[in-house]
Design an enzyme around this catalytic site. Structure first.
Site, PDB file in Angstrom:
ATOM      1  N   CYS A  12       0.760  -1.232   0.000  1.00  0.00           N
ATOM      2  CA  CYS A  12       0.000   0.000   0.000  1.00  0.00           C
ATOM      3  C   CYS A  12       0.797   1.292   0.000  1.00  0.00           C
ATOM      4  CB  CYS A  12      -0.863   0.053   1.246  1.00  0.00           C
ATOM      5  SG  CYS A  12      -1.868  -1.373   1.431  1.00  0.00           S
ATOM      6  N   GLY A  38       0.466   0.483  -5.085  1.00  0.00           N
ATOM      7  CA  GLY A  38      -0.732  -0.339  -5.048  1.00  0.00           C
ATOM      8  C   GLY A  38      -1.679   0.081  -6.145  1.00  0.00           C
ATOM      9  N   ASN A 113      -0.255   0.074   5.848  1.00  0.00           N
ATOM     10  CA  ASN A 113       0.695  -0.441   4.863  1.00  0.00           C
ATOM     11  C   ASN A 113       1.575  -1.440   5.588  1.00  0.00           C
ATOM     12  OD1 ASN A 113       2.578  -0.829   2.806  1.00  0.00           O
ATOM     13  ND2 ASN A 113       3.731   1.016   3.333  1.00  0.00           N
ATOM     14  N   GLY A 114       1.616  -2.681   5.113  1.00  0.00           N
ATOM     15  CA  GLY A 114       2.445  -3.694   5.760  1.00  0.00           C
ATOM     16  C   GLY A 114       1.686  -4.976   5.962  1.00  0.00           C
ATOM     17  N   TYR A 254      13.638  -1.543  -5.150  1.00  0.00           N
ATOM     18  CA  TYR A 254      12.601  -1.619  -6.168  1.00  0.00           C
ATOM     19  C   TYR A 254      11.351  -0.780  -5.923  1.00  0.00           C
ATOM     20  CZ  TYR A 254       8.959  -3.823  -8.966  1.00  0.00           C
ATOM     21  OH  TYR A 254       7.923  -4.041  -9.812  1.00  0.00           O
ATOM     22  N   SER A 295      12.795   0.813 -13.011  1.00  0.00           N
ATOM     23  CA  SER A 295      13.375   0.766 -11.670  1.00  0.00           C
ATOM     24  C   SER A 295      14.860   0.394 -11.669  1.00  0.00           C
ATOM     25  CB  SER A 295      12.591  -0.203 -10.783  1.00  0.00           C
ATOM     26  OG  SER A 295      12.507  -1.457 -11.414  1.00  0.00           O
ATOM     27  N   ASP A 357      19.372  -5.574 -14.004  1.00  0.00           N
ATOM     28  CA  ASP A 357      18.009  -5.586 -13.462  1.00  0.00           C
ATOM     29  C   ASP A 357      18.107  -5.478 -11.945  1.00  0.00           C
ATOM     30  OD1 ASP A 357      15.277  -5.663 -13.384  1.00  0.00           O
ATOM     31  OD2 ASP A 357      15.070  -7.617 -14.357  1.00  0.00           O
TER      32      ASP A 357
END
Ligand code: SF4
Length: 484
Positions: A12, A38, A113-114, A254, A295, A357
């Site tokens: 989130c 999210g 969030n978590g 990321y 990313s 990457d």
């Protein structure tokens, strides 16, 4: 956003405002900046003249708030917003946050969030004593604990509830009299405090969202801290002093935006440093360095600078591909990658490429990228990963809770090299990762959680301990192996 390609999702993004007449549109704008955290659901609760009102739904922010009335009907001086990727609890409309609770005397909105590691046990205990849950989300547990606390006063009750939940969490709670924020004792998930030009207060997941709404960064919210924002101003206290900073390393690798700062470290610069260390540890005999958009571009820059091999644009990302939900089958996932990334033949043809990457999860994306580059005439592909192999499950808010899904948990690096079809494969070591980010040199793992790579979890795992035990019994990997 790149996050759909990686098959790796965080739960989130949070954004709350107190004390600004434009709280709702500001929250909407802030959530746009956090959409990468999210994409499956979004919601905003506004403190209107008639109390807390909510607009929410499944989908991207632009889908949930499709018309101006969606914001106008909840307008007020305070707001709490949330973008969600579902893990614990699944993809149900009733799990979309903020959750809004109406009691006989007041209302409260809660966003999280978590992932709580003892939510199942707590829920069972609460249900055994008569509690009725409306969602399958672990977030609701906190509200039950808060309302049942025998402590005098709201803050005492909230502190007691916060001490009963464990795991990774950043909570934002909005009532008719205040906005409250709390971070778990390890600070797994970031949360920052900012000030709007007219004095309003913002609390949100990333500093990039503060910048987007013109708010000034004040500070990070610390592990174990509870911040209360009311008419009396901003008040802070520790709900626990048993803290140990362990910020999720994947935030730097990321998840977080490159323009965000976490505990004073800029995410882009941390990624560049990771790329530099990767070039030292895993050199490649290549003509050009190519980063996987978006990313991995910072890490690729670092790799190019350190190695002296020129950086070039070998892969481009389509900017306007319609959103695809997490693809349910392997074949569909592979097609999704093709729609989003393409190789630049004029750049890669006949070249030996150091492909950078940020991580390998299932391996699907990497496999497709290698095929794309070879089809465009690449002579050789040396894959370099700017993080260590992901070999262990995460229980703090990333949706990989089983080693079955992780390529590096089930194959040696040599096997991975063969499966991915690359000429060589090299990962960053955990030590180099920790030193590149270097949050706090005096803390274990330099202030990071690196459990995904090492299996060294910074907290007890409660409801997940048995799962992990079973998973580890099946692991045969050499966890320090990083190249082939
Ligand atoms: S286990 Fe990995 S993904 Fe989970 S919090 Fe730790 S570093 Fe982040």
């Amino acid at each position: 956003m790149p996050h759909e390609i990686k098959e790796l999702n965080e739960e989130c993004g949070l954004f709350g405002v107190w004390g600004d007449p434009n709280a709702v549109p500001i929250t909407h704008l802030g959530l746009h900046t956090l959409q990468h955290r999210g994409q499956e659901g979004a919601g905003i609760v506004g403190l209107t003249r008639t109390g807390l009102r909510r607009h929410y739904g499944l989908g991207l922010l632009s889908e949930v708030f499709a018309k101006p009335a969606d914001l106008a009907e909840i307008a007020g001086n305070a707001a709490l917003g949330h973008v969600r990727y579902a893990t614990a609890g699944g993809r149900l409309l009733e799990n979309i946050q903020p959750l809004l609770f109406r009691f006989s005397t007041e209302a409260m909105a809660l966003a999280h969030n978590g992932n709580l590691t003892n939510a199942l046990t707590l829920r069972r205990q609460l249900e055994d004593t008569g509690a009725i849950f409306h969602t399958t989300s672990d977030t609701e547990v906190l509200m039950h604990l808060l309302r049942r606390s025998p402590q005098p006063g709201f803050i005492g009750q909230l502190k007691e509830a916060l001490n009963q939940v464990h795991g990774g969490f950043a909570f934002l709670l909005l009532t008719e009299t205040g906005l409250y924020a709390a971070v778990d004792p390890n600070g797994f998930r970031p949360l920052v405090l900012g000030r709007l030009p007219d004095g309003g207060v913002v609390i949100c997941s990333e500093t990039a969202a503060l910048d987007a709404v013109g708010a000034k960064f004040v500070r990070d919210i610390e592990p174990g801290e509870l911040v209360s924002v009311t008419a009396a101003g901003v008040h802070t206290e520790q709900y626990t002093t048993h803290t140990q900073l362990s910020v999720c390393a994947m935030e730097f690798i990321y998840f977080a935006r490159p323009d965000s700062q976490i505990h004073g470290v800029n995410v882009h610069q941390a990624r560049v440093a990771m790329g530099r260390r990767l070039a030292q540890e895993q050199p490649a005999d290549a003509d050009i360095v190519v980063g996987v958009p978006n990313s991995s571009l910072s890490a690729a820059m670092g790799y190019a600078r350190e190695s002296g091999i020129p950086y070039d644009l070998g892969l481009v990302k389509s900017q306007y591909v319609a959103r695809t939900f997490i693809q349910p089958t392997q074949a569909l996932r592979e097609l999704a990658v093709k729609r989003k990334l393409s190789a630049v033949r004029a750049v890669v043809e006949g070249k030996s490429i150091a492909l950078i990457d940020d991580s390998i999860v299932r391996g699907t994306t990497s496999m497709q990228l290698v095929k794309l580059l070879r089809a465009a005439g690449a002579k050789a592909v040396h894959l370099r990963i700017a993080s260590p192999p992901l070999r262990f499950p995460c229980f703090y808010g990333i949706d990989i809770q089983s080693t079955h899904e992780l390529m590096a948990a089930n194959h040696s690096v040599a096997e991975m090299r063969a499966m991915l079809g690359v000429d060589s494969l090299g990962f960053l070591s955990t030590q180099a990762l920790e030193e590149s980010i270097d949050l706090d040199p005096s803390a274990p793992h330099h202030g990071l959680c690196t459990a995904y790579f090492t299996g060294d979890y910074p907290t007890p795992l409660y409801d997940y301990a048995a799962t992990l035990h079973k998973e580890l019994a099946q692991l045969t990997m050499n966890v320090s192996e990083v190249s082939a």
